[in-house]
Design an enzyme around this catalytic site. Structure first.
Site, PDB file in Angstrom:
ATOM      1  CD  GLU A 109       4.307   0.496   6.812  1.00  0.00           C
ATOM      2  OE1 GLU A 109       5.186   0.927   7.678  1.00  0.00           O
ATOM      3  OE2 GLU A 109       4.074   1.325   6.192  1.00  0.00           O
TER       4      GLU A 109
ATOM      5  CG  ASP B 173      -0.224   0.015   2.530  1.00  0.00           C
ATOM      6  OD1 ASP B 173       0.870  -0.696   2.845  1.00  0.00           O
ATOM      7  OD2 ASP B 173      -0.595   0.802   3.309  1.00  0.00           O
TER       8      ASP B 173
HETATM    9 ZN   LIG Z   1       6.887   1.925   4.012  1.00  0.00          ZN
END
Ligand SMILES: [Zn+2]
Length: 418
Positions: free
Chosen positions: A184, A88
């Site tokens: 994340e 992401d």
């Molecule tokens: Zn990163």
């Protein structure tokens, strides 16, 4: 190392991956937080399989995992090493229609991004450019989006390393585990990560910055939510009745110590950072990041917030002000320092790749911090990018190549030294 080249270079992989929008989203109720992350996750599982990672799969949460079997005759005492990157990109800047631009043979000076000439990478602000990267090819976006080197550089590096292992059976290694994770950037990357099932002894995230960097110390991180319930009355009849939640919120934010913010601190200093607010006059909320490398510092900052809320409560007795604090992650250095091989072998691998290792504290979190506390010790290695979460994000091609070599050497060092 004399290696057979891969069918696709790390640059070509990287360029393909950044063109897939995988922006994650805070406050989403689904996991992964955005549907679009599935596109890259599924694609990576398929690519791993086509590279020969037979068991590569993506689970119902979006985690892509796969294993490369050991090629050593006696591997009983070789630890299984994992390599992890997140797919992401930051919710802060759009990751849609990313147009990667390669600036070949960098010769010093600022880099102006072609799609928006107001976006300039300053050689003064990013000294590694002139200090280390002269002659390299620098990849940026066109200046209208982020690039997504955080962390598609890491993804491309791991994928290229996988192909390198497959094409070079002479490179000795124990069992290697691969994982690509969603979300994340919103602090949820390891939420459903099954450390037991992954079954690595140790792991490295490829999610760091400049060439040679090793990171293993993170902030202790807490998130404070302050919710304000005011009293809503039509402004025409409001005298003595209306209690404006936005004014209360502003009052709280102005009381936060200015010398204790990300923009006024560096290195090992902690901070309080209001970063998200929302509301109308009747109801408002603000989120504040609490960060410090030491727990004492966290307690001190929690107390400061508590005191501010108390003071403001006293000024607005008709409002309800709630302060709620949750833990996000803890400093990963303590458990990691108990296993010296982790950092020693990483340094060795970086040297073998022809770079100079150096350690740096992480003024932010990585999934490695959380994984470390879930039982999988996971320092973070350089992926090459800088200026993350901005339109001037950039990464040198040759540093990505060094990262690939580092992964390959690291697996070999673990197999050699055990
Ligand atoms: Zn990163």
């Amino acid at each position: 190392m004399n290696l057979k080249p891969c069918t696709e270079s790390v640059l070509d992989r990287f360029k393909r991956y950044v063109q897939i929008d995988t922006q994650s989203e805070e406050d989403s109720r689904s996991y992964p937080s955005t549907e679009k992350q599935w596109v890259l996750l599924k694609m990576l599982a398929g690519e791993l399989r086509s590279l020969g990672v037979e068991d590569a799969d993506v689970d119902k949460y979006g985690y892509v995992t796969g294993a490369i079997p050991s090629n050593m005759p006696d591997d009983s005492d070789i630890p299984t090493i994992g390599f992890i990157a997140h797919v992401d990109t930051s919710p802060a800047i759009t990751g849609k229609n990313v147009k990667p631009v390669v600036h070949p043979d960098y010769q010093g000076g600022d880099i102006v991004l072609p799609g928006d000439p107001t976006q300039i990478i300053s050689a003064d602000e990013y000294p590694n450019l002139e200090k280390q990267y002269i002659g390299m090819d620098i990849v940026t976006s066109d200046g209208t989006t982020l690039l997504g080197a955080d962390d598609k550089a890491g993804v491309a590096e791991i994928m290229t390393a996988v192909e390198t292992f497959m094409r070079n059976p002479d490179v000795k290694h124990g069992e290697i585990k691969i994982a690509f994770t969603p979300d994340e950037e919103i602090g949820q990357g390891t939420k459903y990560f099954d450390v037991k099932k992954f079954a690595a002894d140790f792991a490295y995230t490829m999610d760091g910055g400049p060439l040679g960097e090793i990171e293993f110390e993170t902030f202790n991180a807490f998130l404070a939510r302050i919710c304000i319930q005011g009293v809503g009355v039509h402004p025409g009849y409001a005298k003595g009745k209306l209690v404006n939640a936005i004014r209360i919120l502003a009052d709280i934010v102005t009381r936060l110590p200015k010398g204790m913010s990300p923009e006024t601190t560096e290195e090992r200093e902690g901070y309080l950072h209001p970063y998200d607010f929302d509301g109308q006059s009747e109801e408002a909320a603000v989120k504040v990041l609490i960060r410090d490398f030491e727990m004492d510092g966290i307690e001190q900052k929690k107390a400061i917030l508590g005191k501010i809320v108390e003071e403001v409560r006293a000024l607005y007795p008709k409002a309800a002000i709630d302060l709620d604090i949750e833990e996000q992650y803890l400093n990963m250095s303590y458990p990691i320092e108990r296993e010296p091989r982790l950092l020693e072998y990483a340094r060795e691998a970086i040297r073998r790749a022809g770079a100079e290792p150096h350690t740096k504290v992480i003024r932010g979190g990585t999934d490695g911090a959380r994984l470390t506390y879930m039982g999988l010790l996971t320092p973070n290695l350089f992926a090459g990018g800088e200026a993350f979460h901005s339109k001037i994000e950039w990464v040198p091609v040759q540093v990505m190549e060094k990262a690939v070599e580092t992964i390959v050497h690291l697996a070999a060092v673990w197999a050699e030294k055990r």
